[in-house]
Design a protein around this motif. Structure first.
Motif, PDB file in Angstrom:
ATOM      1  N   PRO A 182       0.692  -1.206  -0.153  1.00 51.37           N
ATOM      2  CA  PRO A 182       0.011   0.042  -0.072  1.00 51.37           C
ATOM      3  C   PRO A 182       0.902   1.241   0.049  1.00 51.37           C
ATOM      4  N   SER A 183       1.960   1.285   0.335  1.00 56.41           N
ATOM      5  CA  SER A 183       3.028   2.575   0.805  1.00 56.41           C
ATOM      6  C   SER A 183       3.383   2.928  -0.666  1.00 56.41           C
ATOM      7  N   ARG A 184       3.323   1.855  -1.801  1.00 60.61           N
ATOM      8  CA  ARG A 184       3.721   2.166  -3.241  1.00 60.61           C
ATOM      9  C   ARG A 184       2.661   2.173  -4.188  1.00 60.61           C
ATOM     10  N   ASN A 185       1.182   2.169  -3.460  1.00 57.13           N
ATOM     11  CA  ASN A 185       0.145   1.897  -4.328  1.00 57.13           C
ATOM     12  C   ASN A 185       0.553   0.679  -5.346  1.00 57.13           C
ATOM     13  N   MET A 186       1.036  -0.373  -4.768  1.00 56.61           N
ATOM     14  CA  MET A 186       1.436  -1.571  -5.651  1.00 56.61           C
ATOM     15  C   MET A 186       0.414  -2.558  -5.231  1.00 56.61           C
ATOM     16  N   ARG A 187      -0.487  -3.212  -6.447  1.00 56.98           N
ATOM     17  CA  ARG A 187      -1.577  -4.361  -6.048  1.00 56.98           C
ATOM     18  C   ARG A 187      -1.193  -5.127  -7.298  1.00 56.98           C
ATOM     19  N   ARG A 188      -0.309  -5.876  -7.417  1.00 54.71           N
ATOM     20  CA  ARG A 188       0.016  -6.745  -8.772  1.00 54.71           C
ATOM     21  C   ARG A 188      -0.183  -8.362  -8.267  1.00 54.71           C
ATOM     22  N   PHE A 189      -0.545  -9.115  -9.478  1.00 51.66           N
ATOM     23  CA  PHE A 189      -0.680 -10.532  -9.557  1.00 51.66           C
ATOM     24  C   PHE A 189       0.252 -11.011 -10.476  1.00 51.66           C
TER      25      PHE A 189
ATOM     26  N   GLY B  70      -7.266  -6.448 -10.514  1.00 49.70           N
ATOM     27  CA  GLY B  70      -8.535  -5.889 -10.984  1.00 49.70           C
ATOM     28  C   GLY B  70      -8.380  -5.898 -12.527  1.00 49.70           C
ATOM     29  N   THR B  71      -7.379  -6.362 -13.206  1.00 50.29           N
ATOM     30  CA  THR B  71      -7.299  -6.153 -14.724  1.00 50.29           C
ATOM     31  C   THR B  71      -6.931  -7.224 -15.096  1.00 50.29           C
ATOM     32  N   SER B  72      -7.196  -7.445 -16.430  1.00 47.00           N
ATOM     33  CA  SER B  72      -6.893  -8.625 -17.120  1.00 47.00           C
ATOM     34  C   SER B  72      -5.330  -8.832 -17.237  1.00 47.00           C
ATOM     35  N   GLY B  73      -4.635  -7.906 -17.188  1.00 47.49           N
ATOM     36  CA  GLY B  73      -3.156  -8.030 -17.368  1.00 47.49           C
ATOM     37  C   GLY B  73      -2.488  -8.298 -18.622  1.00 47.49           C
ATOM     38  N   GLN B  74      -1.402  -8.672 -18.644  1.00 50.49           N
ATOM     39  CA  GLN B  74      -0.831  -9.299 -20.048  1.00 50.49           C
ATOM     40  C   GLN B  74      -0.463 -10.701 -19.935  1.00 50.49           C
ATOM     41  N   SER B  75      -0.185 -11.222 -21.008  1.00 47.03           N
ATOM     42  CA  SER B  75      -0.027 -12.766 -21.299  1.00 47.03           C
ATOM     43  C   SER B  75       1.138 -12.994 -22.074  1.00 47.03           C
ATOM     44  N   LYS B  76       1.937 -13.928 -21.509  1.00 45.94           N
ATOM     45  CA  LYS B  76       3.120 -14.404 -22.618  1.00 45.94           C
ATOM     46  C   LYS B  76       3.001 -15.891 -22.625  1.00 45.94           C
ATOM     47  N   MET B  77       3.419 -16.641 -23.615  1.00 43.94           N
ATOM     48  CA  MET B  77       3.573 -17.867 -23.839  1.00 43.94           C
ATOM     49  C   MET B  77       4.782 -18.436 -24.230  1.00 43.94           C
ATOM     50  N   GLU B  78       5.479 -19.267 -23.638  1.00 46.96           N
ATOM     51  CA  GLU B  78       6.981 -19.804 -24.404  1.00 46.96           C
ATOM     52  C   GLU B  78       6.739 -21.498 -24.290  1.00 46.96           C
TER      53      GLU B  78
END
Length: 82
Positions: free
Chosen positions: A16-23, A46-54
């Motif tokens: 919270p101190s850095r306003n960071m909420r990541r998955f 809360g977002t769909s985010g990004q994807s990568k497949m290797e």
């Protein structure tokens, strides 16, 4: 990732101190030719985010293990953990 684990790994990083909420989600799926695909999805909670497949020729999950360790070193934790 544990070699016996079949499901994806769900991690999150909240500061919270850095306003960071990541998955970060990491999954391994077998390919039709005996290899494996490492599928990553990441972004702000809360977002769909990004994807990568290797895709790799063997089903060795060493690449996924390295990715998970890197994320944990950077402060990501299991989704159920505070």
């Amino acid at each position: 990732m544990d070699h016996d684990e079949t499901g994806p790994v769900h991690l999150r990083r909240i500061d919270p101190s850095r306003n960071m909420r990541r998955f970060y989600t990491l999954a391994i799926q077998p390919t039709l030719f005996g290899g494996a695909s490492v599928i990553r999805n990441w972004g702000r909670i809360g977002t769909s985010g990004q994807s990568k497949m290797e895709t790799f020729d063997s089903d060795d999950d060493a690449a996924a293990v390295r990715l998970e360790r890197t994320k944990r070193r950077r402060g990501y934790r299991d989704s159920g953990a505070p």
